[in-house]
Scaffold this motif. Structure first.
Motif, mmCIF file in Angstrom:
data_model
loop_
_atom_site.group_PDB
_atom_site.id
_atom_site.type_symbol
_atom_site.label_atom_id
_atom_site.label_comp_id
_atom_site.label_asym_id
_atom_site.label_seq_id
_atom_site.Cartn_x
_atom_site.Cartn_y
_atom_site.Cartn_z
ATOM 1 N N ARG A 27 0.825 -1.217 0.000
ATOM 2 C CA ARG A 27 0.000 0.000 0.000
ATOM 3 C C ARG A 27 0.866 1.277 0.000
ATOM 4 O O ARG A 27 0.561 2.268 0.649
ATOM 5 C CB ARG A 27 -0.992 -0.018 1.185
ATOM 6 N N LEU A 28 1.940 1.225 -0.796
ATOM 7 C CA LEU A 28 2.846 2.370 -0.905
ATOM 8 C C LEU A 28 2.542 3.247 -2.120
ATOM 9 O O LEU A 28 3.220 4.257 -2.337
ATOM 10 C CB LEU A 28 4.299 1.873 -0.989
ATOM 11 N N VAL A 29 1.522 2.851 -2.910
ATOM 12 C CA VAL A 29 1.256 3.571 -4.165
ATOM 13 C C VAL A 29 0.984 5.053 -3.929
ATOM 14 O O VAL A 29 1.548 5.914 -4.601
ATOM 15 C CB VAL A 29 0.073 2.916 -4.931
ATOM 16 N N GLY A 30 0.124 5.338 -2.962
ATOM 17 C CA GLY A 30 -0.233 6.738 -2.704
ATOM 18 C C GLY A 30 0.975 7.565 -2.309
ATOM 19 O O GLY A 30 1.183 8.678 -2.813
ATOM 20 N N ASP A 31 1.789 7.025 -1.426
ATOM 21 C CA ASP A 31 2.979 7.758 -0.989
ATOM 22 C C ASP A 31 3.929 8.008 -2.156
ATOM 23 O O ASP A 31 4.485 9.104 -2.294
ATOM 24 C CB ASP A 31 3.721 6.988 0.100
ATOM 25 N N ILE A 32 4.102 6.993 -2.998
ATOM 26 C CA ILE A 32 5.056 7.137 -4.103
ATOM 27 C C ILE A 32 4.556 8.171 -5.108
ATOM 28 O O ILE A 32 5.302 9.061 -5.539
ATOM 29 C CB ILE A 32 5.332 5.757 -4.739
ATOM 30 N N ILE A 33 3.274 8.102 -5.460
ATOM 31 C CA ILE A 33 2.719 9.110 -6.378
ATOM 32 C C ILE A 33 2.873 10.498 -5.765
ATOM 33 O O ILE A 33 3.259 11.462 -6.439
ATOM 34 C CB ILE A 33 1.238 8.803 -6.696
ATOM 35 N N SER A 34 2.599 10.588 -4.485
ATOM 36 C CA SER A 34 2.684 11.875 -3.795
ATOM 37 C C SER A 34 4.087 12.483 -3.886
ATOM 38 O O SER A 34 4.243 13.702 -4.074
ATOM 39 C CB SER A 34 2.290 11.657 -2.336
ATOM 40 N N ARG A 35 5.104 11.660 -3.769
ATOM 41 C CA ARG A 35 6.476 12.182 -3.849
ATOM 42 C C ARG A 35 6.749 12.807 -5.219
ATOM 43 O O ARG A 35 7.394 13.861 -5.309
ATOM 44 C CB ARG A 35 7.488 11.064 -3.582
ATOM 45 N N PHE A 36 6.283 12.143 -6.286
ATOM 46 C CA PHE A 36 6.518 12.682 -7.625
ATOM 47 C C PHE A 36 5.677 13.940 -7.865
ATOM 48 O O PHE A 36 6.146 14.899 -8.480
ATOM 49 C CB PHE A 36 6.242 11.609 -8.691
ATOM 50 N N GLU A 37 4.452 13.946 -7.364
ATOM 51 C CA GLU A 37 3.619 15.147 -7.489
ATOM 52 C C GLU A 37 4.251 16.328 -6.763
ATOM 53 O O GLU A 37 4.368 17.425 -7.298
ATOM 54 C CB GLU A 37 2.232 14.902 -6.877
ATOM 55 N N LYS A 38 4.660 16.087 -5.518
ATOM 56 C CA LYS A 38 5.190 17.189 -4.706
ATOM 57 C C LYS A 38 6.507 17.710 -5.245
ATOM 58 O O LYS A 38 6.821 18.893 -5.090
ATOM 59 C CB LYS A 38 5.363 16.732 -3.249
ATOM 60 N N ARG A 39 7.299 16.828 -5.868
ATOM 61 C CA ARG A 39 8.560 17.292 -6.448
ATOM 62 C C ARG A 39 8.301 18.311 -7.558
ATOM 63 O O ARG A 39 9.111 19.209 -7.791
ATOM 64 C CB ARG A 39 9.350 16.090 -6.996
ATOM 65 N N GLY A 40 7.151 18.143 -8.247
ATOM 66 C CA GLY A 40 6.811 19.078 -9.320
ATOM 67 C C GLY A 40 6.699 18.442 -10.688
ATOM 68 O O GLY A 40 6.580 19.132 -11.695
ATOM 69 N N PHE A 41 6.718 17.109 -10.725
ATOM 70 C CA PHE A 41 6.575 16.442 -12.013
ATOM 71 C C PHE A 41 5.104 16.306 -12.387
ATOM 72 O O PHE A 41 4.222 16.388 -11.545
ATOM 73 C CB PHE A 41 7.291 15.083 -11.988
ATOM 74 N N LYS A 42 4.886 16.105 -13.687
ATOM 75 C CA LYS A 42 3.529 16.020 -14.237
ATOM 76 C C LYS A 42 3.242 14.582 -14.640
ATOM 77 O O LYS A 42 4.037 13.971 -15.353
ATOM 78 C CB LYS A 42 3.420 16.953 -15.453
ATOM 79 N N LEU A 43 2.114 14.063 -14.164
ATOM 80 C CA LEU A 43 1.696 12.707 -14.497
ATOM 81 C C LEU A 43 1.049 12.705 -15.874
ATOM 82 O O LEU A 43 0.082 13.430 -16.105
ATOM 83 C CB LEU A 43 0.697 12.226 -13.442
ATOM 84 N N VAL A 44 1.569 11.890 -16.790
ATOM 85 C CA VAL A 44 0.959 11.836 -18.136
ATOM 86 C C VAL A 44 0.431 10.449 -18.492
ATOM 87 O O VAL A 44 -0.246 10.285 -19.506
ATOM 88 C CB VAL A 44 1.919 12.362 -19.237
ATOM 89 N N GLY A 45 0.697 9.455 -17.638
ATOM 90 C CA GLY A 45 0.143 8.118 -17.876
ATOM 91 C C GLY A 45 0.129 7.332 -16.582
ATOM 92 O O GLY A 45 1.031 7.490 -15.746
ATOM 93 N N LEU A 46 -0.907 6.508 -16.389
ATOM 94 C CA LEU A 46 -1.030 5.735 -15.143
ATOM 95 C C LEU A 46 -1.955 4.545 -15.360
ATOM 96 O O LEU A 46 -3.056 4.710 -15.883
ATOM 97 C CB LEU A 46 -1.632 6.616 -14.045
ATOM 98 N N LYS A 47 -1.499 3.357 -14.975
ATOM 99 C CA LYS A 47 -2.418 2.213 -14.981
ATOM 100 C C LYS A 47 -1.964 1.132 -14.006
ATOM 101 O O LYS A 47 -0.775 1.025 -13.688
ATOM 102 C CB LYS A 47 -2.576 1.627 -16.387
#
Ligand code: IDP
Ligand code: MG
Length: 161
Positions: A27-47
């Motif tokens: 159940r680390l998915v949320g934390d990992i996504i959060s780190r990339f979001e907070k760093r300032g990167f843009k999500l362009v694909g997810l599945k």
């Protein structure tokens, strides 16, 4: 409207990030996504997917002759993974730094592997290791119509124009 990503050099760099089956199970998915979001990167694909054997074989073809290869494929097939494409300036190198050393035992605190894993065989996450490899991995894991072109509304908080 004005498109920052077409103006600022380098900010359209993309990388493939995958949360491996242990990361999803733990159940680390949320934390990992959060780190990339907070760093300032843009999500362009997810599945979320059960990785097909053919994708794993191509993804890890360089390691085919390693003694741990069969165990690696079993590990990567043991449950679903989250595959993502993240975009931004220097995202390939920055992601590798966020992820930490391959060997979790050597990974520094503050990195994803250094915070959440203890052994190289269950190291939670994948990140492409070069821009060229990233392009190959993105086209291996995603169809082009699964990647979304969109503009962050606050580029000026991340980049000087
Ligand atoms: P990377 O994931 O940091 O790029 P690679 O050397 O490309 O590391 O290896 C791919 C993956 O293979 C690692 O993330 C890890 O899951 C697995 N792996 C690499 N070396 C070993 C090993 O010595 N024992 C078990 N698994 C390994
Ligand atoms: Mg690698």
């Amino acid at each position: 409207s004005r498109s920052y990503s077409s103006v600022l050099p380098g900010i359209q760099e993309r990388t493939l990030i995958a949360v491996k089956p242990d990361g999803v199970q733990r159940r680390l998915v949320g934390d990992i996504i959060s780190r990339f979001e907070k760093r300032g990167f843009k999500l362009v694909g997810l599945k979320l997917l059960q990785a097909p054997e053919g994708i794993l074989a191509a993804h890890y073809h360089d390691l085919k002759r390693k003694p741990f290869y069969p165990a690696l494929i079993r590990y990567m097939s043991s449950g679903p993974v989250i595959a993502m494409v993240w975009e931004g300036y220097n995202v390939v190198r920055s992601s590798r730094a966020m992820v930490g050393e391959t060997n979790s035992a050597e990974a520094k605190p503050g990195t994803i592997r250094g915070d959440y894993s203890v052994h190289i065989s269950r190291n939670v996450i994948h990140a492409s290791d070069s821009v060229e490899v990233a392009q190959k991995e993105i086209s291996l894991w995603f169809h082009s119509d699964e990647l979304v072109d969109w503009e962050l509304c606050d580029y000026s908080n991340l980049y000087q124009d």
